[in-house]
Scaffold this active site. Structure first.
Site, mmCIF file in Angstrom:
data_model
loop_
_atom_site.group_PDB
_atom_site.id
_atom_site.type_symbol
_atom_site.label_atom_id
_atom_site.label_comp_id
_atom_site.label_asym_id
_atom_site.label_seq_id
_atom_site.Cartn_x
_atom_site.Cartn_y
_atom_site.Cartn_z
ATOM 1 N N GLU A 166 0.824 -1.226 0.000
ATOM 2 C CA GLU A 166 0.000 0.000 0.000
ATOM 3 C C GLU A 166 0.851 1.266 0.000
ATOM 4 O OE1 GLU A 166 -0.736 -2.702 1.668
ATOM 5 O OE2 GLU A 166 -2.810 -3.222 1.150
ATOM 6 N N HIS A 192 -10.137 -4.878 10.457
ATOM 7 C CA HIS A 192 -10.754 -4.665 9.147
ATOM 8 C C HIS A 192 -12.004 -3.790 9.209
ATOM 9 C CE1 HIS A 192 -7.992 -7.784 8.046
ATOM 10 N NE2 HIS A 192 -8.465 -7.910 6.814
#
Ligand code: TPP
Ligand code: MG
Lengths: 325, 368
Positions: free
Chosen positions: A60, A129
């Protein structure tokens, strides 16, 4: 007007912008061959080819930083984060580089990047998450954040974000991906920073964003039917820029405000909204402002408890009745 | 466990500067006399600019951090002197030398240090954040290693736009241990991007010597092999060698669209920044040795004297002119106005600074 899903609306926005501007590139983990972890980018590789639709490794910081660098030279990357929760490993790129480059260069450099992906709890996947970083990111001048709640807004905001010359972070919601709604066939955008009154009412203003809007609309119906209260629901749509006028106009009409968000309460978006209302419409208020947010703990895994941790219709109705008491 | 052999600064590189083995390399042999003098002048300008900064800092006129490039001039000078229209650069916070090399003026550079509105970033960036995108210079970045993905992205854009170009992404020997750098290496190689990662190995990251920061026993550039990338090591005290070897990497970028890691051995004479008293981690003897035997500016001067490109008189003239230019810049930086309070909230958003019917943003974006 076609009736399409929130997911299809996002895809349509990207498709149309890919066609309109050959500098638009879609990038992210699994966006191309796999058709997107949540199928938002399904079919785009087939239609636009691998130069425009690019699968990245699981890096990322690397690929978002790469997108930021490319945007400085005029590319308009639309980067997918599989979850906004994963933005935390790229925080330096997202905040320091995208958010500061225009400022630190005295306006010489722009960063027209879009970063998009789901940012929500409620999916039974545990704390790592389930982050909702809109307040964290919107607290940085230089960054824009939007949170669409409907297919119409998802498409219009996504198109505006891609055309915008600043970094815009679009926070979607996996629970809304299948929601359907009317979306015009012709080209349109929803400008950033324009809230939408999703339901007109006279007795109480509920301010919400993202899926909390949907929850609030359901609560408003119950409040009307079972308690005879007329509720106005203001959907922020955009966190930064913020449409202060629409919020204030509604409060001036109803004189009562309830703020609903799926964030945790501390330093949430609604902390800012509450400050805004008391500073600019204090005399209009007939009752203290109340808030409903997620219970202040890391996101719990147990689904039954997670449903209670997050704002739900029952909690919104109960809190609304307190403001109205 | 045996101490790994550390190749920080191979002994061979510490030999006294003599005639450069790379003078006859085509990129150097093809330089005109004027080009050689111009290159020397640029190195001298960096040296004198930085030395002038020390005085202004000591007068309390420069705030924050000030990282000097003295000793490392041949790295920026050699690499940047080769660049063309579609070649871009980006670096960390030790960024003054690169700025002067791409053609930024001493005035705008000095005024940025004193926080003036006439500075290159209008007093909003400071020493660590110089920018000149009109000269393909994309900063000046304060977070160690954070610029590596950006540089990779600039190279990606060059390739996407179908241009024959590159991006040189500079970093220090400490930066190579940042995750973002490794992610950038992998992407650059995986996608065949025309990026050259230039590791300016000055032996230390702040007060930590390379052997105390890096597990890999070989040179830092060798890590490129883990990413299937070409690499090379360069004696950064010899500007001709820097040019000769960088030219190969540039050709690889331009012709094959392939990345390279170049590790350039160099040395900084002053502390990490002006805040570093420089007393705990290295000997004064070591600094003296580099200064006296390996100085890149002096070495190039000697080279050009031997080549009869320079004369002692011309050299003196060049150095005096550079000092005078730095003095004038110091006055400019001192006398320029500050930005105003109203300026604080400018340049945050393009859309805000350019609001009109065509912009996509409404509402409040700067808050009280
Ligand atoms: C992420 C991050 N961590 C720490 C620092 C503080 N810091 C600034 S420079 C530096 C040393 C870096 O050394 P090196 O990469 O060798 O570059 P040099 O200063 O020698 O040019 C450190 C630790 C920082 N700016 N950013
Ligand atoms: Mg170093």
């Amino acid at each position: 007007m076609a009736v399409i899903s929130y997911r299809e609306a996002l895809r349509a926005a990207m498709r149309e912008e890919l066609k309109r501007d050959d500098k638009v590139v879609i990038m992210g983990e699994e966006v191309a061959q796999f058709n997107g972890a949540y199928k938002v980018t399904e079919g785009l590789l087939k239609e636009f080819g691998p130069k425009r639709i690019v699968d990245t490794p699981i890096s990322e910081a690397g690929f978002i930083g790469l997108g930021i660098g490319a945007s400085m030279l005029g590319i308009r990357p639309v980067m997918e984060l599989m979850f906004w929760s994963f933005s935390y490993v790229a925080f330096d790129q997202i905040v320091n580089n995208a958010g500061n480059i225009r400022y630190m260069s005295g306006g010489l450099i722009n960063c027209p990047i879009v970063i998009r992906g789901p940012a929500n709890g409620g999916t039974n996947v545990g704390a790592t998450h389930s982050h909702t970083p809109e307040a964290i990111l919107a607290s940085h001048p230089g960054i824009k954040v939007v949170c669409p709640a409907t297919p119409y807004d998802a498409k219009g905001l996504m198109k505006a974000a891609i055309r915008d010359n600043d970094p815009v972070y679009v926070m979607e919601n996996t629970i809304l991906y299948n929601d359907k709604g009317e979306v015009p066939d012709e080209d349109y955008i929803v400008p950033l920073g324009v809230a939408d009154v999703k339901r007109v009412g006279t007795d109480l203003t509920i301010v919400a964003h993202g899926r909390a809007v949907i929850t609030s609309l359901k609560a408003a119906e119950i409040l009307e039917k079972e308690h005879g209260v007329s509720v106005e629901v203001v959907d922020l749509r955009s966190i930064r820029p913020l449409d202060e006028e629409t919020i204030l106009a509604s409060v001036r009409k109803t004189h009562r405000a309830l703020l609903v968000e799926e964030n945790k309460p501390f330093c949430g978006v609604d902390a800012q909204v509450a400050y805004l209302i008391q500073s600019k419409a204090f005399d209009e208020l007939d009752a203290p402002i109340h808030r409903v947010s997620s219970i202040d703990a890391p996101q719990i895994y147990c689904k039954r408890m997670e449903d209670l941790q997050m704002p739900n219709v029952e909690r919104v109705v109960a809190e609304a009745l307190k403001v109205l008491a | 466990m045996a101490k790994p052999a550390v190749l920080t600064h191979p002994e061979s590189l510490k030999r006294p500067a003599g005639p450069s083995e790379y003078a006859k390399d085509p990129v150097n042999a093809s330089m005109s006399k004027a080009e050689k003098i111009a290159l020397y002048t640029k190195m001298a300008r960096i040296r004198h600019f930085e030395q002038r900064c020390i005085r202004i800092y000591q007068q309390g006129k420069i705030g924050g951090f000030l990282h000097l490039y003295v000793g490392q001039e041949a790295v920026a000078a050699g690499t940047i002197s080769l660049l063309g229209k579609h070649d871009h650069i980006i670096t960390g916070y030790r960024d003054h030398g690169h700025g002067l090399m791409v053609g930024m003026g001493m005035n705008e550079c000095m005024a940025e240090l004193t926080g003036r509105v006439t500075g290159c970033s209008q007093g909003k960036g400071g020493s660590m954040h110089y920018f000149a995108p009109d000269k393909n210079y994309w900063g000046g970045h304060g977070i160690v290693g954070g610029q590596a993905p950006l540089g990779t992205g600039l190279a990606y854009a060059v390739k996407y736009l179908g241009l024959k170009g590159s991006c040189l992404a500079y970093m220090g020997d400490g930066a190579v241990n940042q995750g973002a750098v490794h992610e950038a290496y992998n992407l650059a190689s995986l996608w065949d991007l025309p990026v050259i990662f230039v590791v300016e190995n000055n032996g230390y990251s702040m007060g930590t010597s390379q052997e105390r920061s890096t597990a890999h026993p070989g040179c830092l550039a060798k890590r490129a092999e883990g990413y299937n990338m070409a690499w090379d090591v360069i004696n950064g005290h010899d500007v001709y060698e820097v040019r000769a070897k960088t030219a190969i990497a540039l050709k690889r970028a331009h012709e094959e669209s392939k990345p390279t890691v170049l590790e350039i051995f160099t040395y900084r004479y002053f502390g990490h920044s002006m805040a570093d008293p420089d007393k705990t981690y290295r000997d004064k003897e070591e600094i003296k040795e580099y200064r006296e035997k390996k100085d890149p500016v002096l070495a190039f001067e000697q080279e050009l004297l031997r080549e009869k490109v320079l004369t002692p008189e011309l050299s003196l003239q060049i150095n005096e002119a550079a000092m005078a230019e730095a003095d004038k810049a110091a006055v400019f930086a001192d006398e320029s106005p500050d930005p105003t309070v109203a300026d604080i909230t400018k340049h945050i958003y393009w859309e805000e600074d350019n609001r009109g019917p065509k912009t996509t943003s409404r509402g409040t974006i700067i808050f009280e």
